[in-house]
Design a protein around this motif. Structure first.
Motif, short mmCIF file in Angstrom:
data_model
loop_
_atom_site.label_atom_id
_atom_site.label_comp_id
_atom_site.label_asym_id
_atom_site.label_seq_id
_atom_site.Cartn_x
_atom_site.Cartn_y
_atom_site.Cartn_z
N ASN A 31 29.35 50.58 41.71
CA ASN A 31 29.87 49.47 42.49
C ASN A 31 30.92 48.70 41.69
O ASN A 31 30.70 48.38 40.53
CB ASN A 31 28.73 48.53 42.89
N ILE A 32 32.04 48.41 42.32
CA ILE A 32 33.10 47.61 41.71
C ILE A 32 32.90 46.17 42.15
O ILE A 32 32.84 45.88 43.34
CB ILE A 32 34.49 48.11 42.15
N ASN A 33 32.80 45.24 41.19
CA ASN A 33 32.69 43.81 41.52
C ASN A 33 34.06 43.19 41.76
O ASN A 33 34.19 42.27 42.57
CB ASN A 33 32.00 43.05 40.39
N SER A 34 35.06 43.66 41.03
CA SER A 34 36.40 43.12 41.16
C SER A 34 37.39 44.21 40.77
O SER A 34 37.17 44.93 39.81
CB SER A 34 36.55 41.91 40.23
N LEU A 35 38.48 44.30 41.54
CA LEU A 35 39.52 45.27 41.24
C LEU A 35 40.87 44.62 41.53
O LEU A 35 41.09 44.11 42.62
CB LEU A 35 39.34 46.52 42.11
N THR A 36 41.72 44.59 40.52
CA THR A 36 43.08 44.10 40.72
C THR A 36 44.04 45.16 40.22
O THR A 36 43.73 45.92 39.29
CB THR A 36 43.34 42.78 39.96
N VAL A 37 45.19 45.22 40.84
CA VAL A 37 46.19 46.21 40.45
C VAL A 37 47.58 45.63 40.65
O VAL A 37 47.80 44.87 41.59
CB VAL A 37 46.00 47.54 41.23
N GLY A 38 48.46 45.97 39.74
CA GLY A 38 49.84 45.52 39.87
C GLY A 38 50.72 46.29 38.91
O GLY A 38 50.26 46.88 37.94
N PHE A 45 54.53 52.36 35.52
CA PHE A 45 53.09 52.24 35.34
C PHE A 45 52.54 51.03 36.10
O PHE A 45 53.23 50.03 36.27
CB PHE A 45 52.74 52.08 33.85
N SER A 46 51.30 51.17 36.52
CA SER A 46 50.53 50.05 37.08
C SER A 46 49.32 49.84 36.19
O SER A 46 48.87 50.76 35.51
CB SER A 46 50.06 50.37 38.50
N ARG A 47 48.82 48.62 36.23
CA ARG A 47 47.63 48.28 35.47
C ARG A 47 46.53 47.92 36.46
O ARG A 47 46.74 47.09 37.34
CB ARG A 47 47.90 47.11 34.54
N ILE A 48 45.39 48.55 36.29
CA ILE A 48 44.23 48.27 37.12
C ILE A 48 43.20 47.57 36.22
O ILE A 48 42.90 48.07 35.13
CB ILE A 48 43.63 49.56 37.72
N THR A 49 42.68 46.45 36.68
CA THR A 49 41.60 45.78 35.98
C THR A 49 40.37 45.88 36.86
O THR A 49 40.41 45.47 38.02
CB THR A 49 41.94 44.30 35.70
N ILE A 50 39.30 46.46 36.32
CA ILE A 50 38.08 46.70 37.08
C ILE A 50 36.93 45.98 36.39
O ILE A 50 36.73 46.14 35.19
CB ILE A 50 37.76 48.20 37.17
N HIS A 81 35.03 38.48 24.10
CA HIS A 81 35.50 37.58 23.05
C HIS A 81 36.94 37.86 22.60
O HIS A 81 37.55 37.04 21.94
CB HIS A 81 34.55 37.60 21.85
N ASP A 82 37.48 39.03 22.95
CA ASP A 82 38.84 39.39 22.56
C ASP A 82 39.80 39.46 23.75
O ASP A 82 40.86 40.06 23.66
CB ASP A 82 38.84 40.76 21.87
N THR A 83 39.41 38.85 24.87
CA THR A 83 40.17 39.02 26.11
C THR A 83 40.38 37.68 26.81
O THR A 83 39.48 36.85 26.87
CB THR A 83 39.41 39.98 27.06
N VAL A 84 41.57 37.50 27.33
CA VAL A 84 41.87 36.36 28.20
C VAL A 84 41.70 36.85 29.63
O VAL A 84 42.32 37.86 30.02
CB VAL A 84 43.32 35.85 27.99
N THR A 85 40.84 36.19 30.40
CA THR A 85 40.63 36.56 31.80
C THR A 85 40.98 35.38 32.69
O THR A 85 40.75 34.23 32.32
CB THR A 85 39.17 36.99 32.08
N ARG A 86 41.52 35.69 33.84
CA ARG A 86 41.84 34.66 34.83
C ARG A 86 41.63 35.24 36.22
O ARG A 86 41.68 36.45 36.43
CB ARG A 86 43.29 34.17 34.71
N VAL A 154 41.94 39.32 36.41
CA VAL A 154 43.00 39.97 35.65
C VAL A 154 42.71 39.66 34.19
O VAL A 154 42.18 38.59 33.87
CB VAL A 154 44.42 39.52 36.05
N ALA A 155 43.00 40.60 33.32
CA ALA A 155 42.61 40.43 31.92
C ALA A 155 43.62 41.12 31.01
O ALA A 155 44.18 42.16 31.34
CB ALA A 155 41.22 41.04 31.70
N VAL A 156 43.80 40.51 29.84
CA VAL A 156 44.66 41.07 28.81
C VAL A 156 44.04 40.72 27.46
O VAL A 156 43.45 39.65 27.30
CB VAL A 156 46.11 40.55 28.95
N GLU A 157 44.15 41.64 26.52
CA GLU A 157 43.59 41.41 25.19
C GLU A 157 44.34 40.30 24.48
O GLU A 157 45.53 40.11 24.66
CB GLU A 157 43.68 42.68 24.34
#
Length: 168
Positions: A31-38, A45-50, A81-86, A154-157
């Motif tokens: 089950n996916i709780n959240s999926l973003t793509v752009g 390339f696209s980035r998918i955050t799952i 702890h190593d990721t910025v999420t919004r 959405v998340a980035v290290e």
């Protein structure tokens, strides 16, 4: 023990890739709780955050299965702890003179903003971590939520680490 995992997936920006990635989850009963793509900084390339819940075994199986997909270029678990999420929320709340000031106070405290105003409704934009978004929703529920939509995580290290190793 189940915990939430967030993974970043770099994929070719072509038709059908998202369907194959989400189909992999469906076929295996994940089950996916959240999926973003752009699209990324590189239009190829696209980035998918799952975001999903599971144990380490499920996480490892998901990563192995994603790695097998042809158009997947990189997969990485994004450690909290190593990721910025919004997350972004647009929420439409009932508006009337009795509650307007309470809602506007909440908007100010949560550092959000009113993006549409009418005598019947206020549309509010708020960004932040999921816990902040959830808290805001709970706070305005008594005033009457008319409609809402969330982007998902959405998340980035943090620092110089990048999912796209071509940037390093």
């Amino acid at each position: 023990m189940d915990k939430q995992y967030i993974i970043g997936v770099l994929v070719s920006n072509i038709s059908g890739v998202l369907s194959r990635v989400s189909g992999m989850f469906t076929r295996r009963g994940f089950n996916i709780n959240s999926l973003t793509v752009g699209e990324t900084e590189n239009s190829d390339f696209s980035r998918i955050t799952i975001a999903f819940h599971g144990d380490d075994e499920i996480k490892d199986r998901i990563i192995r299965q994603l790695d097998k997909l042809h158009d997947v270029k990189a997969v990485e678990v994004l450690e909290k702890h190593d990721t910025v999420t919004r997350e972004l929320l647009l929420i439409k709340v009932r508006n009337n003179s009795e509650i307007r000031q309470d809602i506007m106070t909440a908007v100010e405290i949560f550092r959000s903003k009113i993006v549409d105003y009418s005598p019947e409704a206020l549309t509010i934009e708020i960004t932040g971590e999921t816990t902040k978004i959830d808290a805001f929703i709970e706070l305005v529920k008594p005033y009457g939520i008319m409609e809402m939509c969330r982007t998902g995580i959405v998340a980035v290290e943090r620092g110089g680490n990048c999912l796209n190793s071509m940037n390093n």
